[in-house]
Design an enzyme around this catalytic site. Structure first.
Site, PDB file in Angstrom:
ATOM      1  N   CYS A  70      72.313  63.434  20.117  1.00 32.44           N
ATOM      2  CA  CYS A  70      73.407  64.230  19.570  1.00 32.44           C
ATOM      3  C   CYS A  70      73.886  65.269  20.580  1.00 32.44           C
ATOM      4  O   CYS A  70      73.180  65.588  21.533  1.00 32.44           O
ATOM      5  CB  CYS A  70      72.953  64.909  18.278  1.00 32.44           C
ATOM      6  SG  CYS A  70      74.328  65.373  17.221  1.00 32.44           S
ATOM      7  N   ASP A  95      66.910  67.639   8.335  1.00 28.92           N
ATOM      8  CA  ASP A  95      66.787  68.620   9.405  1.00 28.92           C
ATOM      9  C   ASP A  95      66.440  69.953   8.752  1.00 28.92           C
ATOM     10  O   ASP A  95      67.290  70.562   8.107  1.00 28.92           O
ATOM     11  CB  ASP A  95      68.097  68.730  10.179  1.00 28.92           C
ATOM     12  CG  ASP A  95      68.016  69.710  11.342  1.00 28.92           C
ATOM     13  OD1 ASP A  95      66.999  70.436  11.458  1.00 28.92           O
ATOM     14  OD2 ASP A  95      68.968  69.760  12.126  1.00 28.92           O
TER      15      ASP A  95
END
Length: 188
Positions: free
Chosen positions: A6, A115
């Site tokens: 990412c 997350d």
């Protein structure tokens, strides 16, 4: 296993990530991030990627902000800070709800990315997470790096992993050696 790198901001980092073994790339369309890339500017990178790469738009929904325009080349929208189901609707493609561990139950029918720190690089309690999620498929993010990803996969049993700062030389710039190490630890 899905492996998403990412915070892609350059074609060089995108290709280096893929050469190291990544199967997905994330493009951060949240203007408050040091890894922000303008959705229109990301199109040059997206168009240059080989077939079969999963391309993910990372967005944050907020009451006062309009939704970013997502380039047509994007496959999945990863939505952070979703408070209700309607935040995950109307994106015109597949959506992942990016949630903290205690928010998983709010989105029972959705694909999820867990997350614990909402992109701040803090790891989850992997054993507890595996116990709470059972057989529910999910992608694990948060604080992963070459030194801990193998243990995280073994203990948390995700279907995929997502890394950003753990493979960077500086915010928005990937470190090719960290990328290679990260991917080699997953394949062990």
């Amino acid at each position: 296993m899905l492996v998403k790198i990412c915070g892609i901001t350059t074609l060089e980092d995108a290709l280096s990530s893929l050469q190291s073994g990544a199967t997905a790339l994330g493009f951060n369309y949240f203007p408050g991030s040091p890894r922000y890339i303008d959705p229109q500017e990301s199109r040059d990178i997206l168009k240059a990627l080989p077939e079969g790469v999963l391309k993910v738009a990372v967005v944050v929904v907020a009451e006062q902000d309009p939704r970013p325009t997502i380039p047509p080349e994007i496959d999945v929208v990863q939505v952070h800070k979703a408070r209700r189901e309607s935040d995950l609707e109307g994106w015109g493609r597949k959506v992942w709800a990016a949630v903290k561990p205690d928010e998983v139950s709010r989105f029972p029918g959705r694909d999820i990315l867990v997350d614990p720190s909402s992109g701040r690089g803090i790891t989850a309690d992997w054993d507890r997470l595996a116990g709470e999620l059972g057989d529910r498929p999910y992608i694990l993010a948060g604080g992963l790096n070459p030194d801990n990803v193998a243990e995280a996969v073994r203990r948390a049993r995700p279907q995929g992993v997502d890394v950003c700062s753990g493979v960077e030389a500086s915010p928005g710039r990937k470190d090719p050696l960290k990328l290679k190490r990260f991917l080699s630890e997953i394949s062990l």
